[in-house]
Design an enzyme around this catalytic site. Structure first.
Site, short mmCIF file in Angstrom:
data_model
loop_
_atom_site.label_atom_id
_atom_site.label_comp_id
_atom_site.label_asym_id
_atom_site.label_seq_id
_atom_site.Cartn_x
_atom_site.Cartn_y
_atom_site.Cartn_z
N GLY A 109 0.83 -1.21 0.00
CA GLY A 109 0.00 0.00 0.00
C GLY A 109 0.86 1.25 0.00
O GLY A 109 1.88 1.30 0.68
N ARG A 132 -6.76 -2.65 8.76
CA ARG A 132 -7.37 -3.99 8.66
C ARG A 132 -6.94 -4.89 9.81
O ARG A 132 -7.71 -5.68 10.33
CB ARG A 132 -6.96 -4.65 7.34
CG ARG A 132 -7.96 -4.48 6.23
CD ARG A 132 -7.59 -5.37 5.09
NE ARG A 132 -6.17 -5.30 4.81
CZ ARG A 132 -5.63 -4.85 3.69
NH1 ARG A 132 -6.38 -4.44 2.72
NH2 ARG A 132 -4.33 -4.82 3.51
N ASP A 184 -0.38 2.22 8.34
CA ASP A 184 -0.94 1.47 9.47
C ASP A 184 -0.11 1.49 10.75
O ASP A 184 -0.60 1.15 11.82
CB ASP A 184 -1.15 0.00 9.07
CG ASP A 184 -2.23 -0.14 8.00
OD1 ASP A 184 -3.10 0.74 7.95
OD2 ASP A 184 -2.18 -1.10 7.22
N ARG A 203 1.12 -4.89 -6.15
CA ARG A 203 1.17 -6.17 -5.44
C ARG A 203 1.50 -7.20 -6.51
O ARG A 203 0.92 -7.19 -7.59
CB ARG A 203 -0.15 -6.45 -4.76
CG ARG A 203 -0.57 -5.27 -3.86
CD ARG A 203 -1.43 -5.67 -2.69
NE ARG A 203 -2.07 -4.49 -2.11
CZ ARG A 203 -1.69 -3.95 -0.95
NH1 ARG A 203 -0.71 -4.44 -0.24
NH2 ARG A 203 -2.33 -2.89 -0.47
N THR A 254 4.15 2.57 5.55
CA THR A 254 2.76 2.12 5.59
C THR A 254 1.98 3.03 6.53
O THR A 254 2.50 3.40 7.59
CB THR A 254 2.64 0.64 6.05
OG1 THR A 254 1.28 0.36 6.36
CG2 THR A 254 3.47 0.33 7.28
N ASP A 313 5.09 -5.15 6.08
CA ASP A 313 5.65 -6.46 6.44
C ASP A 313 5.59 -7.49 5.30
O ASP A 313 6.48 -8.34 5.19
CB ASP A 313 5.04 -7.00 7.74
CG ASP A 313 3.54 -7.17 7.65
OD1 ASP A 313 2.94 -6.72 6.66
OD2 ASP A 313 2.97 -7.76 8.58
N ASP A 344 1.99 -0.57 11.79
CA ASP A 344 2.00 -1.88 12.44
C ASP A 344 3.32 -2.63 12.28
O ASP A 344 3.33 -3.85 12.16
CB ASP A 344 0.84 -2.74 11.89
CG ASP A 344 0.90 -2.88 10.38
OD1 ASP A 344 1.69 -2.18 9.74
OD2 ASP A 344 0.14 -3.71 9.83
P1 ATP Z 1 0.89 -2.69 3.54
O1 ATP Z 1 1.13 -2.97 5.00
O2 ATP Z 1 0.78 -1.25 3.25
O3 ATP Z 1 -0.23 -3.50 2.95
P2 ATP Z 1 2.77 -4.66 2.61
O4 ATP Z 1 4.20 -4.54 2.22
O5 ATP Z 1 2.47 -5.49 3.81
O6 ATP Z 1 2.22 -3.17 2.75
P3 ATP Z 1 1.64 -6.66 0.84
O7 ATP Z 1 0.64 -6.52 -0.24
O8 ATP Z 1 1.36 -7.60 1.96
O9 ATP Z 1 1.92 -5.18 1.35
O10 ATP Z 1 3.02 -7.12 0.18
C1 ATP Z 1 3.58 -6.42 -0.93
C2 ATP Z 1 4.21 -7.41 -1.88
O11 ATP Z 1 5.25 -8.14 -1.21
C3 ATP Z 1 3.27 -8.50 -2.41
O12 ATP Z 1 2.51 -8.07 -3.52
C4 ATP Z 1 4.23 -9.59 -2.79
O13 ATP Z 1 4.80 -9.36 -4.06
C5 ATP Z 1 5.33 -9.45 -1.73
N1 ATP Z 1 5.06 -10.44 -0.66
C6 ATP Z 1 4.19 -10.35 0.35
N2 ATP Z 1 4.18 -11.48 1.09
C7 ATP Z 1 5.05 -12.32 0.50
C8 ATP Z 1 5.48 -13.65 0.76
N3 ATP Z 1 5.00 -14.35 1.80
N4 ATP Z 1 6.41 -14.19 -0.07
C9 ATP Z 1 6.92 -13.49 -1.11
N5 ATP Z 1 6.55 -12.23 -1.41
C10 ATP Z 1 5.63 -11.66 -0.63
#
Ligand code: ATP
Length: 327
Positions: A14, A175, A131, A75, A129, A106, A133
């Site tokens: 995000g 969330r 959030d 994503r 982020t 994360d 978190d």
């Molecule tokens: P936010 O907290 O703002 O949602 P985020 O980094 O947690 O940010 P995610 O959509 O969970 O957002 O992850 C971003 C990208 O990281 C995913 O689209 C994917 O490409 C990669 N990713 C997330 N989890 C995994 C995983 N378990 N293994 C490999 N790649 C991952």
């Protein structure tokens, strides 16, 4: 380890206000240390697709005040597969990029950790982020701006709530975490706050509302985090209105406006500090950490620790809501 000469930077997950300020800081710090900086467009998917461009200092001029991310975010399901990550590593090798800075949450760091394990590419993460978190930093980039945006919106809703003696359930983003909700509730003087981390006790909430809210004479605001377990603001409002048909209840979901807008001064400074700290860490041969600020000091937290450790809401702030709504 061979000296790092070319650093890639990407934004993932995000988007959050202040990501541009972080990109600017990474690019300028890389140049400051005699390295070249490369922007990867469209997160991990853009990396797999080879969407990479060299960034010079002037390419990041005039972006510190802008929301969103000039590198775009995405994503990527392909990056979740070993084949996708192998392709990503090949693309980095083709561009002679020796290290990456990943700005995200994360999920992004979980992906980064796998890329490090499987292909030995040094990566430093920057917490970006709304959030908040992430363990290993007091505040993530974008959180302060998102709270300020939510507070401004709730203040406006309070004006109309009070004109009509209405009880408003206002949903803010979060969330899995209630950081935005809790801070917004304190800053707006809300009657109550409901967060995903704590099970909602409807009887308790109703008792609380009954004490504070008289539908003939007063208004009320309850802040609800998106991930609240009764179904967010709509779910809770439905249950309360079933129990109290005499209440004039309204729901407002603030939604994506909380992601946008010009970053606050706090987020710009934080992003600038963390962008430079990330490049500093790479120069120092760090390869699997997130940079953060805890008690005003830059700290390095291993990815596995920040991914696995839950940050937790500050119990003092939770208590504050109760104390400040005492009548
Ligand atoms: P936010 O907290 O703002 O949602 P985020 O980094 O947690 O940010 P995610 O959509 O969970 O957002 O992850 C971003 C990208 O990281 C995913 O689209 C994917 O490409 C990669 N990713 C997330 N989890 C995994 C995983 N378990 N293994 C490999 N790649 C991952």
């Amino acid at each position: 380890m061979a000296k790092i000469k070319r650093i890639g930077v990407l934004t993932s997950g995000g988007d959050a206000p202040g990501m541009n300020a972080a990109i600017r800081a990474v690019v300028r710090a890389a140049i400051h240390y005699g390295c070249e900086a490369y922007g990867v467009y469209g997160g991990y998917q853009g990396l797999i697709n080879g969407e990479i461009k060299k960034l010079k200092s002037k390419d990041v001029s005039n972006i510190i005040q802008r929301g969103g991310t000039i590198l775009k975010s995405a994503r990527s399901t392909e990056f979740r597969t070993p084949e996708g990550r192998t392709r990503a590593a090949q693309v980095l090798a083709e561009h002679n990029i020796d290290a990456l800075v990943v700005i995200g949450g994360d999920g992004s760091f979980t992906g980064a950790r796998l890329l490090i394990q499987e292909h030995n590419i040094p990566i430093v993460g920057i917490p970006g982020t709304i959030d908040n978190d992430l363990f290993g930093t007091d505040s993530t980039i974008g959180y302060d701006t998102a709270v300020n945006t939510a507070v401004e919106a709730v203040d406006k809703i309070k004006d109309t709530a009070s004109a009509h003696n209405r009880l408003f359930f206002i949903e803010v983003m979060g969330r899995d975490a209630g950081f935005i909700a809790l801070r917004t509730a304190i800053a707006t003087g809300a009657e109550a706050v409901l967060v995903p981390e704590i099970e909602t006790d409807l009887t308790d909430l109703e008792r609380f509302i009954e004490k504070d809210y008289d539908p003939t004479r007063s208004s009320g605001i309850v802040i609800v985090a998106e991930g609240e377990k009764e179904g967010g603001a709509y779910g809770v409002a439905k249950k309360v209105s079933e129990a109290h048909p005499e209440y004039d209840i309204r729901v407002s979901v603030l939604g994506h406006m909380q992601r946008g807008g010009s970053p606050s001064a706090f987020d710009r400074v934080l992003a600038s500090q963390l962008g430079v700290a990330a490049v500093d860490a790479l120069m120092d041969d760090q390869k699997s950490i997130m940079v953060g600020i805890v008690n005003k000091v830059i700290v390095h937290t291993p990815f596995n620790k920040t991914i696995k450790t839950s940050k937790g809401l500050n119990p003092e702030l939770l208590k504050l809501v109760r104390v400040l709504t005492s009548r």
